[in-house]
Design a protein around this motif. Structure first.
Motif, PDB file in Angstrom:
ATOM      1  N   MET A 178       0.861  -1.272  -0.084  1.00 59.41           N
ATOM      2  CA  MET A 178       0.000  -0.043   0.064  1.00 59.41           C
ATOM      3  C   MET A 178       0.917   1.243   0.044  1.00 59.41           C
ATOM      4  O   MET A 178       0.565   2.261  -0.548  1.00 59.41           O
ATOM      5  CB  MET A 178      -0.857   0.124   1.184  1.00 59.41           C
ATOM      6  N   ALA A 179       2.052   1.165   0.628  1.00 59.74           N
ATOM      7  CA  ALA A 179       3.022   2.499   0.690  1.00 59.74           C
ATOM      8  C   ALA A 179       3.462   2.490  -0.863  1.00 59.74           C
ATOM      9  O   ALA A 179       3.484   3.777  -1.183  1.00 59.74           O
ATOM     10  CB  ALA A 179       4.033   2.135   1.692  1.00 59.74           C
TER      11      ALA A 179
ATOM     12  N   GLU B 204       0.598   7.292  -6.511  1.00 58.61           N
ATOM     13  CA  GLU B 204      -0.695   7.457  -7.257  1.00 58.61           C
ATOM     14  C   GLU B 204      -0.573   8.676  -8.000  1.00 58.61           C
ATOM     15  O   GLU B 204      -1.560   8.558  -8.924  1.00 58.61           O
ATOM     16  CB  GLU B 204      -1.320   7.962  -5.674  1.00 58.61           C
ATOM     17  N   SER B 205       0.156   9.712  -7.791  1.00 56.63           N
ATOM     18  CA  SER B 205      -0.084  10.958  -8.743  1.00 56.63           C
ATOM     19  C   SER B 205       0.452  10.644 -10.109  1.00 56.63           C
ATOM     20  O   SER B 205      -0.055  11.400 -11.050  1.00 56.63           O
ATOM     21  CB  SER B 205       0.848  12.258  -8.078  1.00 56.63           C
TER      22      SER B 205
ATOM     23  N   ARG C  39      -5.414  -0.744  -5.575  1.00 59.29           N
ATOM     24  CA  ARG C  39      -6.004  -0.812  -4.207  1.00 59.29           C
ATOM     25  C   ARG C  39      -6.631  -1.885  -3.712  1.00 59.29           C
ATOM     26  O   ARG C  39      -6.689  -2.404  -2.836  1.00 59.29           O
ATOM     27  CB  ARG C  39      -6.388   0.723  -3.809  1.00 59.29           C
TER      28      ARG C  39
ATOM     29  N   ALA D  54       0.880   4.414  -2.645  1.00 60.10           N
ATOM     30  CA  ALA D  54       0.497   5.892  -2.210  1.00 60.10           C
ATOM     31  C   ALA D  54       1.687   6.414  -2.907  1.00 60.10           C
ATOM     32  O   ALA D  54       1.292   7.607  -3.302  1.00 60.10           O
ATOM     33  CB  ALA D  54       0.516   5.716  -0.648  1.00 60.10           C
TER      34      ALA D  54
ATOM     35  N   TYR E  40      -5.041   2.775 -10.421  1.00 62.01           N
ATOM     36  CA  TYR E  40      -4.738   3.142  -9.025  1.00 62.01           C
ATOM     37  C   TYR E  40      -5.949   2.270  -8.393  1.00 62.01           C
ATOM     38  O   TYR E  40      -5.555   1.764  -7.199  1.00 62.01           O
ATOM     39  CB  TYR E  40      -5.007   4.644  -8.600  1.00 62.01           C
TER      40      TYR E  40
END
Ligand code: ADP
Ligand code: MG
Length: 419
Positions: free
Chosen positions: A273-274, A280-281, A292, A277, A288
């Motif tokens: 998950m890190a 993401e951009s 997830r 994150a 995304y």
């Protein structure tokens, strides 16, 4: 018509009796072998098999049963007007769910053909032939109490029952993993369904009172006991199937691949998950969200397996509801009917129907590919039939569609034996 005496028999023995009786009636000689293949339900771990993740299915107490005999057992007397004599190299295959009697030349190489349902059997025969095993000529009768195309893997069940039958018929036995992979290949090549390994592994390796934690990357399994006698598994079929499903599946697979490539991993199994994150951009928002779902679902599945083992039912239930929300919102493979069934289960457990049913449902989620099909719930066993009736009643009131509900338990995997 099932008599009272038969009604009292448990489900599988009754189905086996039905298979042997129907065989004898159909082919005018008795069967020599019987083979069974269970269907399966996935408790948690959805759309993660093709991402090398973990899944937590179980074989269910619903089966394909095949009764069979060698062609050499046919006798002149068995020729009737409705069933004329056939050459000794022609195998005959019938199913109580299908009209047509299928003739297969088992002495030559298998090809896909009509009727389509027999391709599952042809594909498994091909797998044996590919290993240099001669498949003798036989008569076989298929009976089933699994819905066809209902998401409970009647396809894997018919493949696994066939493979188990061919093992005993030919005397060539293989490991459960090899047998499951042979059947997966049959489904790919003869039914043209690009399935993962879960369905065949669950039907092959199911164990009574156990779930199966399957690592889809290493193909290693561990059995997780589900032995708490106060807990039951309830399956409710929405009885809808939205046509989006085929294209939707391929599109999800490719979005997962794109997300993995973006994260620099060979599959989403290797991303955290890190990592997600941090990326993401730079990611397409839809990819995304797909990632997830997959990354969180893999984690939920291993955590849920540990929680089942520790009988921490609140944690199991929370994981099931979260899994559903993630499939609905991030992976977008649910539909209004499945969402409704999950909300009905939750509402009933919150006491919306009656105080008696408060806390009756531990957790509920869609199961299978989505866009229709079934939801699976863990429920308090003594309230299970009341929960099933209440969900079905409310579902029909809201949708006008009759749901099919049944209570099941983890069953043993496929096998065959001499009668
Ligand atoms: P599911 O595996 O979810 O039930 P599939 O579409 O993968 O759905 O497989 C269903 C197909 O398997 C049927 O269309 C049919 O070809 C075959 N099948 C399942 N059960 C039987 C049966 N009792 N007799 C003959 N064919 C069957
Ligand atoms: Mg299937």
């Amino acid at each position: 018509m099932i008599s009272d005496a038969q009604e009292r028999l448990p489900r599988l023995p009754r189905l086996i009796e039905q298979a042997t009786a129907t065989f004898t009636k159909r082919f005018a000689h008795p069967p020599k072998w019987v083979a069974i293949g269970p269907g399966r339900v996935n408790l948690i771990g959805e759309h993660v098999d093709y991402n090398d993740g973990f899944v937590l299915p179980m074989a269910i107490d619903r089966h394909i049963v095949i009764a069979a005999a060698p062609a050499s057992a046919r006798c002149a007397l068995s020729a009737t007007e409705s069933l004329p004599q056939v050459p000794s190299h022609i195998s005959r295959l019938a199913s109580d769910g299908q009209e047509q009697l299928v003739e297969i030349d088992t002495t030559s190489a298998m090809k896909r053909s009509d009727p389509a349902w027999a391709n599952y059997v042809r594909g498994v025969i091909a797998g044996f032939q590919d290993r240099g095993i001669t498949v003798p000529t036989f008569d076989a009768m298929v009976v089933s109490d699994l819905p066809m195309g209902g998401g409970l893997s009647s396809s894997a069940a018919i493949e696994m029952a066939t493979a188990s039958l061919l093992e005993i018929m030919t005397g060539h036995f293989m490991s459960l993993a090899e047998k499951a992979l042979l059947c997966q290949r049959a489904e790919h090549e003869f039914a043209r369904v690009p399935c993962g390994i879960m369905d065949q592994f669950a039907s092959a390796m199911g164990r009574r009172d156990h779930l199966l934690l399957l690592d889809c990357r290493s193909q290693q399994i561990s059995h997780v006991p589900l032995q708490d006698d106060s807990i039951a598994v309830l399956i409710v079929n929405s009885n809808v199937r939205h046509e989006l499903s085929d294209g939707g599946y391929a599109q999800r697979r490719s979005q997962c691949e794109q997300a993995a490539a973006m994260l620099g991993v060979s599959s989403l199994r290797d991303a955290t998950m890190a990592d997600l994150a941090a990326a993401e951009s730079q990611m397409e928002p839809v990819n995304y969200r797909r990632a997830r779902h997959v990354i969180s679902e893999i984690q939920r599945t291993t955590e849920a397996a540990a929680a089942v083992e520790a009988a921490q039912w609140d944690d199991v239930g929370k994981a099931m509801y979260e899994s559903h929300a993630s499939l609905r919102d991030d992976f977008e493979v649910s539909c209004a009917e499945l969402d409704l069934l999950v909300e009905l289960a939750r509402g009933i457990s919150e006491g919306q129907a009656s105080d008696v049913l408060r806390d009756s449902v531990i957790g509920c989620r869609m199961t299978g590919g989505g866009f229709g099909g079934c939801v699976v719930s863990l429920v308090k066993k003594h309230l299970a039939s009341k929960v099933a009736a209440e969900i079905s009643k409310r579902y029909e009131l809201k949708t006008g569609i009759a749901a099919t509900a049944f209570i099941t338990r983890p069953a043993d995997g496929a096998k065959a034996w001499l009668l």
